[in-house]
Design an enzyme around this catalytic site. Structure first.
Site, PDB file in Angstrom:
ATOM      1  N   ARG A 126       0.840  -1.204   0.000  1.00 12.88           N
ATOM      2  CA  ARG A 126       0.000   0.000   0.000  1.00 12.88           C
ATOM      3  C   ARG A 126       0.874   1.254   0.000  1.00 12.88           C
ATOM      4  O   ARG A 126       1.457   1.624   1.009  1.00 12.88           O
ATOM      5  CB  ARG A 126      -0.910   0.011   1.226  1.00 12.88           C
ATOM      6  CG  ARG A 126      -1.771   1.251   1.354  1.00 12.88           C
ATOM      7  CD  ARG A 126      -2.887   1.294   0.314  1.00 12.88           C
ATOM      8  NE  ARG A 126      -3.880   0.259   0.552  1.00 12.88           N
ATOM      9  CZ  ARG A 126      -4.946   0.051  -0.223  1.00 12.88           C
ATOM     10  NH1 ARG A 126      -5.141   0.810  -1.288  1.00 12.88           N
ATOM     11  NH2 ARG A 126      -5.796  -0.920   0.056  1.00 12.88           N
ATOM     12  N   ARG A 163       1.242  -6.504  -9.583  1.00 16.95           N
ATOM     13  CA  ARG A 163       1.683  -5.906  -8.313  1.00 16.95           C
ATOM     14  C   ARG A 163       1.884  -6.946  -7.210  1.00 16.95           C
ATOM     15  O   ARG A 163       2.376  -6.613  -6.124  1.00 16.95           O
ATOM     16  CB  ARG A 163       0.685  -4.834  -7.850  1.00 16.95           C
ATOM     17  CG  ARG A 163      -0.689  -5.345  -7.503  1.00 16.95           C
ATOM     18  CD  ARG A 163      -1.596  -4.230  -7.038  1.00 16.95           C
ATOM     19  NE  ARG A 163      -2.895  -4.744  -6.603  1.00 16.95           N
ATOM     20  CZ  ARG A 163      -3.702  -4.111  -5.768  1.00 16.95           C
ATOM     21  NH1 ARG A 163      -3.350  -2.945  -5.263  1.00 16.95           N
ATOM     22  NH2 ARG A 163      -4.856  -4.642  -5.426  1.00 16.95           N
ATOM     23  N   HIS A 222      -0.221   3.546 -10.381  1.00 20.18           N
ATOM     24  CA  HIS A 222      -1.173   3.966  -9.342  1.00 20.18           C
ATOM     25  C   HIS A 222      -0.449   4.804  -8.277  1.00 20.18           C
ATOM     26  O   HIS A 222      -0.299   4.399  -7.122  1.00 20.18           O
ATOM     27  CB  HIS A 222      -1.777   2.706  -8.727  1.00 20.18           C
ATOM     28  CG  HIS A 222      -3.012   2.895  -7.925  1.00 20.18           C
ATOM     29  ND1 HIS A 222      -3.143   3.841  -6.942  1.00 20.18           N
ATOM     30  CD2 HIS A 222      -4.188   2.217  -7.950  1.00 20.18           C
ATOM     31  CE1 HIS A 222      -4.342   3.738  -6.385  1.00 20.18           C
ATOM     32  NE2 HIS A 222      -4.991   2.756  -6.985  1.00 20.18           N
ATOM     33  N   GLU A 246      -3.064   9.125 -10.957  1.00 17.64           N
ATOM     34  CA  GLU A 246      -2.583   7.930 -11.630  1.00 17.64           C
ATOM     35  C   GLU A 246      -2.510   8.118 -13.143  1.00 17.64           C
ATOM     36  O   GLU A 246      -3.373   8.763 -13.742  1.00 17.64           O
ATOM     37  CB  GLU A 246      -3.512   6.760 -11.290  1.00 17.64           C
ATOM     38  CG  GLU A 246      -3.735   6.608  -9.788  1.00 17.64           C
ATOM     39  CD  GLU A 246      -4.903   5.695  -9.448  1.00 17.64           C
ATOM     40  OE1 GLU A 246      -5.078   4.690 -10.160  1.00 17.64           O
ATOM     41  OE2 GLU A 246      -5.634   5.989  -8.489  1.00 17.64           O
TER      42      GLU A 246
END
Length: 298
Positions: free
Chosen positions: A73, A99, A169, A272
């Site tokens: 995160r 990811r 992101h 993003e």
């Protein structure tokens, strides 16, 4: 390769070092005359970019879980080969598998002006084909200098056409979300994910004072986050992308997220670089596409 082998094959004395950091995951640490950076091989995810003279440009959750099988995160997660939930199977991983995959080091080099270039790769495997039945070669290319350049390059190595959506992101570190404004999206149409409708932003500056998930489309413009309390502007330029997403979950959603503090929404915004909506990428066999975010401080 283990850490010793990575350092022997790709390390650069005084500049690039491999080590196990959070959760015993392998990281690349970069230090050059322009900046410092941290890149995790798990997810090919940059978790820190610290230009000389300023605090970290990227935000990381202090509660982030650094564990194989779970997403990190913060920083710049790589969404591929789909952005958001899978279109047909809700059980497939959110934002794709890139990811949460371990990437391999392809190349590390010092560029002519002293910047550091790091290239990682991910190819199709039996594991990826459980979710996406295509042959591909993906690269993540980081150039750490006065600015940070991040590129996702995807090549179609199969014998048939395929399409994908993707995003870099990016989480940006703020003095306070209500202090900042975002320039570059005036007169741009967007899809509001929170109500499913489409609008056009008429204002020159976007401020954030509540939950926001906007997918701006048909835009290649630079965006600038102005943060007067950190005394900096963050410019996000891009290439190979016609969509930009602005996201902040706000208080209620943060309380439902186990890997962020309840007040996390106050100190970050995601802006993003995206391929989605009317910018889905279609590749014929042998074709490639690069999606690049270039982040600099003004």
């Amino acid at each position: 390769m283990n850490i010793d082998d990575l350092n022997e094959n790709f390390g650069v004395e005084g500049e690039v070092c491999f080590m196990e950091l959070e959760g015993d995951l392998p990281f690349i640490t970069v230090t050059n005359k322009y900046a410092e950076a941290d890149i995790c091989l798990y997810g090919a995810q940059i978790t820190g970019f610290r230009p000389a003279g300023t605090t970290d440009v990227l935000w990381m959750s202090p509660y982030s879980v650094f564990e194989v099988g779970k997403a990190i995160r913060g920083g710049i997660p790589v969404c591929f080969p789909w952005f958001g939930p899978h279109a047909e199977n809700a059980d497939f991983p959110q934002h794709g598998f890139a990811r949460t995959s371990m990437w391999q080091v392809l190349e590390v080099k010092t560029l002519e002006k002293g910047e550091t270039s790091v290239a990682l790769q991910l190819n199709n495997s039996a594991q990826t084909q459980k979710f996406w039945p295509h042959e591909f070669a993906a690269k993540m290319i980081f150039i750490i200098g006065k600015s940070l350049s991040v590129t996702l390059e995807v090549s179609n190595t199969s014998t048939h056409e395929f399409s994908y959506t993707a995003a870099l992101h990016s989480y940006f570190n703020l003095s306070g979300v209500e202090n900042i404004s975002i320039e570059g999206l005036e007169n741009t149409s967007y899809e509001n994910q929170l109500d499913g409708k489409r609008y056009t932003q008429e204002e020159r500056l976007l401020g954030i004072s509540e939950a926001i998930t906007r997918h701006y489309f048909n835009t290649t413009a630079d965006c600038v986050i102005t943060d007067p309390y950190f005394n900096r502007n963050i410019r996000i330029a891009k290439e190979g992308s016609k969509c930009s997403t602005v996201w902040n979950p706000w208080a209620a959603t943060c309380k439902q997220m186990s890997d962020v503090p309840n007040n996390a929404y106050e100190t970050f915004v995601c802006l993003e670089t995206v391929n989605n909506i009317n910018d889905k990428i279609v590749l014929a066999p042998g074709q490639s596409h690069g999606t690049t975010a270039i982040i600099s401080i003004e």
